[in-house]
Scaffold this motif. Sequence first.
Motif, PDB file in Angstrom:
ATOM      1  N   UNK A  51       0.825  -1.211   0.000  1.00 54.05           N
ATOM      2  CA  UNK A  51       0.000   0.000   0.000  1.00 54.05           C
ATOM      3  C   UNK A  51       0.856   1.257   0.000  1.00 54.05           C
ATOM      4  N   UNK A  52       2.059   1.166   0.536  1.00 56.97           N
ATOM      5  CA  UNK A  52       2.967   2.310   0.574  1.00 56.97           C
ATOM      6  C   UNK A  52       3.980   2.303  -0.564  1.00 56.97           C
ATOM      7  N   UNK A  53       3.868   1.315  -1.449  1.00 53.99           N
ATOM      8  CA  UNK A  53       4.840   1.188  -2.528  1.00 53.99           C
ATOM      9  C   UNK A  53       4.151   0.895  -3.858  1.00 53.99           C
ATOM     10  N   UNK A  54       3.449   1.876  -4.427  1.00 53.18           N
ATOM     11  CA  UNK A  54       2.839   1.661  -5.739  1.00 53.18           C
ATOM     12  C   UNK A  54       3.919   1.401  -6.786  1.00 53.18           C
ATOM     13  N   UNK A  55       3.775   0.319  -7.504  1.00 52.19           N
ATOM     14  CA  UNK A  55       4.788  -0.079  -8.480  1.00 52.19           C
ATOM     15  C   UNK A  55       4.191  -1.151  -9.379  1.00 52.19           C
ATOM     16  N   UNK A 255       9.833   7.767  13.726  1.00 55.50           N
ATOM     17  CA  UNK A 255       9.263   8.613  14.768  1.00 55.50           C
ATOM     18  C   UNK A 255       9.835  10.017  14.606  1.00 55.50           C
ATOM     19  N   UNK A 256       9.226  10.961  15.303  1.00 54.09           N
ATOM     20  CA  UNK A 256       9.742  12.324  15.259  1.00 54.09           C
ATOM     21  C   UNK A 256      11.161  12.378  15.821  1.00 54.09           C
ATOM     22  N   UNK A 257      11.409  11.637  16.887  1.00 48.70           N
ATOM     23  CA  UNK A 257      12.736  11.649  17.502  1.00 48.70           C
ATOM     24  C   UNK A 257      13.786  11.059  16.569  1.00 48.70           C
ATOM     25  N   UNK A 258      13.447   9.975  15.885  1.00 50.39           N
ATOM     26  CA  UNK A 258      14.394   9.384  14.943  1.00 50.39           C
ATOM     27  C   UNK A 258      14.679  10.342  13.792  1.00 50.39           C
ATOM     28  N   UNK A 259      13.662  11.069  13.361  1.00 50.53           N
ATOM     29  CA  UNK A 259      13.861  12.041  12.288  1.00 50.53           C
ATOM     30  C   UNK A 259      14.774  13.163  12.738  1.00 50.53           C
ATOM     31  N   UNK A 260      14.586  13.620  13.977  1.00 51.88           N
ATOM     32  CA  UNK A 260      15.468  14.653  14.515  1.00 51.88           C
ATOM     33  C   UNK A 260      16.901  14.130  14.639  1.00 51.88           C
ATOM     34  N   UNK A 261      17.042  12.875  15.005  1.00 48.40           N
ATOM     35  CA  UNK A 261      18.378  12.288  15.094  1.00 48.40           C
ATOM     36  C   UNK A 261      19.050  12.263  13.725  1.00 48.40           C
ATOM     37  N   UNK A 283      10.491  15.816   6.262  1.00 51.72           N
ATOM     38  CA  UNK A 283      11.013  14.456   6.156  1.00 51.72           C
ATOM     39  C   UNK A 283       9.837  13.512   5.971  1.00 51.72           C
ATOM     40  N   UNK A 284       9.915  12.693   4.949  1.00 52.73           N
ATOM     41  CA  UNK A 284       8.897  11.685   4.695  1.00 52.73           C
ATOM     42  C   UNK A 284       9.516  10.302   4.876  1.00 52.73           C
ATOM     43  N   UNK A 285       8.870   9.451   5.666  1.00 45.58           N
ATOM     44  CA  UNK A 285       9.363   8.098   5.873  1.00 45.58           C
ATOM     45  C   UNK A 285       9.176   7.298   4.584  1.00 45.58           C
ATOM     46  N   UNK A 286      10.249   6.699   4.118  1.00 38.26           N
ATOM     47  CA  UNK A 286      10.176   5.929   2.877  1.00 38.26           C
ATOM     48  C   UNK A 286       9.440   4.604   3.054  1.00 38.26           C
ATOM     49  N   UNK A 287       9.224   4.191   4.297  1.00 38.95           N
ATOM     50  CA  UNK A 287       8.559   2.916   4.544  1.00 38.95           C
ATOM     51  C   UNK A 287       7.049   3.040   4.718  1.00 38.95           C
ATOM     52  N   UNK A 288       6.591   4.099   5.413  1.00 44.09           N
ATOM     53  CA  UNK A 288       5.160   4.192   5.713  1.00 44.09           C
ATOM     54  C   UNK A 288       4.536   5.510   5.249  1.00 44.09           C
ATOM     55  N   UNK A 289       5.331   6.367   4.624  1.00 40.87           N
ATOM     56  CA  UNK A 289       4.865   7.653   4.106  1.00 40.87           C
ATOM     57  C   UNK A 289       4.446   8.635   5.192  1.00 40.87           C
ATOM     58  N   UNK A 290       4.823   8.385   6.429  1.00 40.57           N
ATOM     59  CA  UNK A 290       4.559   9.349   7.499  1.00 40.57           C
ATOM     60  C   UNK A 290       5.355  10.624   7.224  1.00 40.57           C
TER      61      UNK A 290
END
Length: 311
Positions: A51-55, A255-261, A283-290
């Motif tokens: 669902x997060x990887x249209x291809x 997570x927000x903290x991981x993105x800040x890291x 920042x967009x998560x490449x795994x879940x599109x968050x």
Amino acid sequence: MLKSRLFAVEAFMSDTPKTSSDDSLSRFIFDGADIRGEIVTLADSYAAVLANNPAPAAVQQLLGEFLAAAALLSSTLKFDGIITLQAQGDGPVPVIMAECNHHHGLRGTVRPPEAGFSDGLTGDLGDLIGQGVLAITIDPDKGERYQGVVPLDKPTLAACLEAYFAQSEQLGTRIWLEADQGRAAGLLIQALPTQLAASIEDNQAQWDTVIALATTVTQNELLSLDHSSNLYRLFNEMQVRVFEPATLQFQCTCSEQRSLSALAQIGREECEEILSEQGVINIDCQFCNQHYAFGAAQIRALFEDSPPTMH
């Protein structure tokens, strides 16, 4: 302690209803032989990744094989951590990766080329990834990170992984991987250090028998049959001890903290440049599109310094 059950021909001739093996991994060993195995089937967890990887279908199915392989290899983790498979090459699919952690959380992603995927893209691993490498990374929560790399010079992901085990682990290993639009599945058979067999010759004979039987598995059987039915069909002439299955699920660790890291890793100067140009860092998560957005105040707090100078 893992619970197990021993089955032989009689155990499978009962009228016990078969249950779905979707999103589960079953480990098993052969009594009297130095051989172990695993079988995995993914459904909902696979669908969540797709669902997060249209291809194109061929690309999604290859991603399914990567997910099934990551799940199979995750059982080698003897500690808290993550195992990641990533292929990178010069083909129409630049990067594809999947990972599984010790909690049986799966996630995966495929990176399209800048121009996007071509319509009707088909082919095997070599056609899709092209010339490149496959990296297998073991990242423990505590301890040193380990990475093994093998060339993508085999026609399938399974064959590349078998080459990895032969090269780095020096363990006889055979892997079967399948995926369609609804399920992904895999089977792994691996030799163990000699303990039970009376001789090297006996050990080899047992290995040859198990592999000959496992090789008869079909794509349809691996994708559609529950684990008990598959193992019975393949190995009903042997005694196999099956452990309680582990449940797998899609799980993203962003997570927000991981993105800040991650922003801390690129440094204050680059963050300031992005803020100067865009006013916010996205920042967009490449795994879940968050999606995560960070303003100047959050970046200022991140670096615990005076307000950045905006030009």
